[in-house]
Design a protein around this motif. Structure first.
Motif, mmCIF file in Angstrom:
data_model
loop_
_atom_site.group_PDB
_atom_site.id
_atom_site.type_symbol
_atom_site.label_atom_id
_atom_site.label_comp_id
_atom_site.label_asym_id
_atom_site.label_seq_id
_atom_site.Cartn_x
_atom_site.Cartn_y
_atom_site.Cartn_z
ATOM 1 N N LYS A 1 101.132 17.432 13.260
ATOM 2 C CA LYS A 1 100.535 17.482 11.923
ATOM 3 C C LYS A 1 101.522 17.134 10.802
ATOM 4 C CE LYS A 1 99.545 21.732 12.815
ATOM 5 N NZ LYS A 1 99.937 21.590 14.232
ATOM 6 N N THR A 2 102.690 17.783 10.817
ATOM 7 C CA THR A 2 103.631 17.612 9.719
ATOM 8 C C THR A 2 104.119 16.162 9.653
ATOM 9 O OG1 THR A 2 104.279 19.924 10.000
ATOM 10 C CG2 THR A 2 105.760 18.535 8.709
ATOM 11 N N THR A 3 104.455 15.601 10.806
ATOM 12 C CA THR A 3 104.880 14.204 10.860
ATOM 13 C C THR A 3 103.743 13.286 10.407
ATOM 14 O OG1 THR A 3 106.194 14.822 12.806
ATOM 15 C CG2 THR A 3 105.943 12.479 12.367
ATOM 16 N N ALA B 1 101.845 23.994 3.298
ATOM 17 C CA ALA B 1 101.136 25.276 3.422
ATOM 18 C C ALA B 1 101.413 25.995 4.751
ATOM 19 C CB ALA B 1 99.635 25.061 3.237
ATOM 20 N N ASP B 2 102.478 25.592 5.459
ATOM 21 C CA ASP B 2 102.859 26.311 6.683
ATOM 22 C C ASP B 2 104.006 27.238 6.316
ATOM 23 O OD1 ASP B 2 104.118 25.364 10.036
ATOM 24 O OD2 ASP B 2 103.806 27.305 9.076
ATOM 25 N N ILE B 3 103.724 28.533 6.225
ATOM 26 C CA ILE B 3 104.769 29.497 5.845
ATOM 27 C C ILE B 3 105.334 30.220 7.059
ATOM 28 C CG2 ILE B 3 103.762 29.893 3.566
ATOM 29 C CD1 ILE B 3 102.731 32.622 4.722
ATOM 30 N N ASP C 1 111.006 23.044 4.937
ATOM 31 C CA ASP C 1 112.149 22.118 4.898
ATOM 32 C C ASP C 1 111.800 20.800 5.575
ATOM 33 O OD1 ASP C 1 113.540 25.058 5.533
ATOM 34 O OD2 ASP C 1 114.565 23.875 4.003
ATOM 35 N N GLN C 2 111.095 20.894 6.694
ATOM 36 C CA GLN C 2 110.717 19.693 7.440
ATOM 37 C C GLN C 2 109.879 18.761 6.565
ATOM 38 O OE1 GLN C 2 108.330 20.538 10.912
ATOM 39 N NE2 GLN C 2 108.410 18.453 11.696
ATOM 40 N N LEU C 3 108.856 19.323 5.887
ATOM 41 C CA LEU C 3 107.988 18.477 5.057
ATOM 42 C C LEU C 3 108.739 17.955 3.833
ATOM 43 C CD1 LEU C 3 105.074 17.380 5.080
ATOM 44 C CD2 LEU C 3 104.459 19.241 3.532
ATOM 45 N N VAL D 1 97.313 18.272 2.575
ATOM 46 C CA VAL D 1 97.763 19.639 2.842
ATOM 47 C C VAL D 1 98.115 19.802 4.321
ATOM 48 C CG1 VAL D 1 97.161 22.090 2.704
ATOM 49 C CG2 VAL D 1 96.256 20.473 0.995
ATOM 50 N N ASP D 2 99.389 20.088 4.600
ATOM 51 C CA ASP D 2 99.857 20.346 5.962
ATOM 52 C C ASP D 2 99.696 21.834 6.246
ATOM 53 O OD1 ASP D 2 103.126 20.398 7.602
ATOM 54 O OD2 ASP D 2 101.113 20.166 8.453
ATOM 55 N N THR D 3 99.098 22.183 7.392
ATOM 56 C CA THR D 3 98.920 23.598 7.713
ATOM 57 C C THR D 3 99.689 23.955 8.979
ATOM 58 O OG1 THR D 3 96.953 23.256 9.090
ATOM 59 C CG2 THR D 3 96.590 23.553 6.724
HETATM 60 MG MG LIG Z 1 104.046 21.385 11.350
#
Ligand SMILES: [Mg+2]
Ligand SMILES: Nc1nc2c(ncn2[C@@H]2O[C@H](COP(=O)(O)OP(=O)(O)OP(=O)(O)O)[C@@H](O)[C@H]2O)c(=O)[nH]1
Ligand SMILES: Nc1nc2c(ncn2[C@@H]2O[C@H](COP(=O)(O)OP(=O)(O)OP(=O)(O)O)[C@@H](O)[C@H]2O)c(=O)[nH]1
Ligand SMILES: [Mg+2]
Lengths: 293, 278
Positions: A110-112, A134-136, A143-145, A186-188
């Protein structure tokens, strides 16, 4: 290959000319095995085979095709038909910003993919995307995003890991709307479809930001479980589409058919690598050939 | 299989369905069903309960009747390299392993040898802090073999018990990335005789038949000594490991059942066979 196996079947069976109930039975057994080996879901294969059997029986063998080629053609055409339309375009809201929500199991990409989707929008629509972190939960997910955003020069809205993801999503979309960003992606966090609390969180995010696109990000190497997770995500969120990742590997990708069958939602894009390059459109014919091996 | 029905073709068909749905694969399922059908005839199996036992026995047979535990040998440090395709749970598994070793009173050094993926070094750094392990890292984009080498030097200097090397996810089809893995391995084996003492392949339980080709290719490139099967807390059963154990002789040593530090268990064939039939 399936062609070789089918050739073997038709060599053994003496009746040529028409595809009959008898020689079709054996041929379809081979097709069934090929689809299961390609990770197409058991129940999806069952229904697919019975549909193809109806179409294939009584078909006069075309002069130019061997019986195996004829069976493959019927199977291939039906697969392509089931795969759905070739991806047309990214969704744009009439009233910006377009809000895109990415969901899926842990580690699916997802994040990529959020970064790749931002690039696709910018390059095809010349618009200004905004990424929302939005991934806590996952360590250093934000940091990745943020790093991805820097690499592709797309701004990232984040509020660290101490705020409710629903609030982060809502504020991210407002921020995007106020500053003229479009789309807001929005990344979850990755989550299990059987985790009721986290699925409820996704429903709350959906209510808060009214996404124009809710995309299931699914790994192309997913096995039989594809139908469980895809149907659950679809039931809870009413997906608008699917993105298949890691298609640069050698997984046959039968999950594509299973997911398509059980959700009836379009597979829109495919991820073809780890590098941050735009997502590629989904090609139904290529997917059908790949699944058949 | 818990009911009081007859052991008939319908029941056997639904057993076959369960096996396929568990990702056991066509070939292995056929072999299991042939053996089961022979048993049903020969032993005149009448109850589903008995059939269930026969099934579990065949599966336990294929998985090898003994459970292979993760061992830590005499070497200081004991070096564990963790490999696998993208997103399967390598980094999280390393955190869980480090936690287990710390609970056993061992000192642990982690090597942040994924220098490629965004946020990878930060991710492992957070885990290192949480478990109380040392971490050796370079800047993003550095040579992974150099990081592994430095980490091994540091672990030796500190007389650490265990060194765990995190590597970047990589598809087994990418030849250059598999070469990079071989290079990391060469570099550490030159620095410490016998290292890496353990090379764990991490597989995702949601993966289908492709897991078998992942295992084959990674094993060819870098002698795998054990498999970790993650995400078994989901609905996927990970049945492909039956073929992996049976065809490649690779032991399944650990399973991941969640995202937290204590969500790591030793693999047990009886529990695995039990879980297949719900
Ligand atoms: Mg991710
Ligand atoms: N080869 C390949 N790797 C990919 C692709 N998409 C993502 N990846 C890799 O897959 C791994 C997981 O990607 P992430 O973007 O972190 O996945 P995620 O779904 O956000 O993971 P969680 O947030 O933990 O659920 C990373 O190593 C990515 O580089 C793809 O299309 N091809
Ligand atoms: N539910 C569940 N999630 C897991 C498990 N193991 C790892 N995860 C999650 O899977 C995702 C990916 O984990 P990582 O440890 O980043 O995977 P990786 O193999 O290091 O990924 P790359 O380095 O990008 O190839 C994260 O969201 C983890 O929390 C598990 O056993 N169960
Ligand atoms: Mg990692």
């Amino acid at each position: 290959t399936l062609t070789d196996r089918l050739d073997g079947v038709f060599r053994r069976l003496t009746r040529r000319g028409k595809l009959t109930e008898d020689n079709i039975q054996e041929a379809l057994r081979e097709v069934r095995m090929a689809l299961l080996e390609a990770d197409v879901n058991y129940k999806v294969v069952k229904e697919f085979i019975s549909r193809v059997r109806e179409q294939a029986v009584g078909e006069a063998v075309m002069k130019s095709l061997s019986p195996s080629q004829q069976v493959i053609k019927v199977v291939h055409d039906e697969l392509v038909r089931l795969m759905g339309e070739r991806a047309t375009d990214v969704v744009r809201a009439k009233k910006p910003p377009t809000v895109v929500l990415l969901v899926g199991l842990q580690g699916s990409g997802k994040t990529t993919t959020a970064g790749k989707l931002a690039l696709l929008y910018r390059e095809t629509k010349r618009c200004s995307p905004l990424l929302v972190a939005a991934d806590i939960y996952r360590p250093a997910a934000v940091d990745q995003l943020v790093t991805i955003g820097k690499q592709i020069k797309v701004p990232v809205f984040e509020k660290g890991t101490q705020h409710d993801p629903v609030d982060i999503a809502r504020e991210g979309v407002s921020f995007g709307r106020d500053r003229g960003f479009d789309p807001v992606i929005v990344d979850t966090a990755g989550r299990l479809h059987i985790d009721s609390d986290l699925m409820e969180e996704l429903r709350r995010i959906r209510t808060a930001v009214s996404p124009h696109e809710i995309l299931l990000v699914a790994d192309a190497m997913t096995g039989q479980d594809a139908v469980n997770m895809a149907s659950q995500f679809n039931e809870e969120l009413d997906l608008t589409g699917v993105i298949l990742t890691k298609m640069d590997g050698d997984a046959r990708g039968g999950a594509a058919l299973s997911i398509r069958e059980v959700t009836a939602k379009p597979i829109k894009f495919v991820g073809m690598g780890e590098k941050l390059e735009p997502l590629e459109p989904f090609h139904p014919e290529r997917m059908a050939s790949r699944i058949l091996g | 299989l818990r009911g009081a029905g007859a052991v008939d073709d319908d029941l056997l068909d639904s057993v076959e369905e369960v096996l396929i749905l568990a990702d056991i694969g066509v070939e292995a399922t056929t072999r299991i069903m042939d053996a089961v059908r022979t048993d049903v005839r020969r032993k005149k199996i009448k109850s589903p309960g008995e059939l269930r036992e026969i099934l579990k026995n065949h599966i336990a047979e294929l998985l090898g009747r003994f459970n292979v535990r993760l061992q830590v040998g005499e070497a200081r440090p004991h070096v564990i390299m963790v490999v696998g395709v993208n997103g399967v749970g390598k980094t999280t598994t390393i955190a869980k392993l480090a936690h287990r070793f710390k609970e056993e009173g061992k000192s642990v050094v982690l090597a942040a040898a994924d220098t490629f993926r965004a946020g990878a070094i930060e991710q492992l750094t957070i885990w290192a802090t949480r478990v109380g392990a040392e971490i050796v890292k370079h800047q993003a984009g550095a040579d992974p073999a150099a990081v592994a080498y430095d980490a091994l030097r540091a672990a030796k200097a500190r007389n650490a018990d265990v060194l765990i090397i995190d590597t970047a996810g990589r598809l087994h089809t990418k030849v250059n990335l598999m070469e990079e893995l071989k290079k990391i391995r060469r570099v550490i084996s030159r620095e410490l005789d016998g290292a890496p003492h353990e090379t764990l392949l991490v597989l995702d339980a949601t993966t289908g038949q492709n897991a078998l080709s992942q295992a084959k290719t990674f094993h060819q490139a870098t002698e795998i000594t054990g498999v970790v099967l993650t995400k078994l807390d989901g609905t996927a059963k990970g049945g492909i490991i039956i073929s992996i154990v049976n065809l490649l002789n690779l032991p399944i040593k650990l399973i991941g059942i969640g995202e937290r530090l204590h969500d790591l268990r030793d693999f047990r064939t009886d529990l695995f066979a039990e879980a297949l039939f719900g």
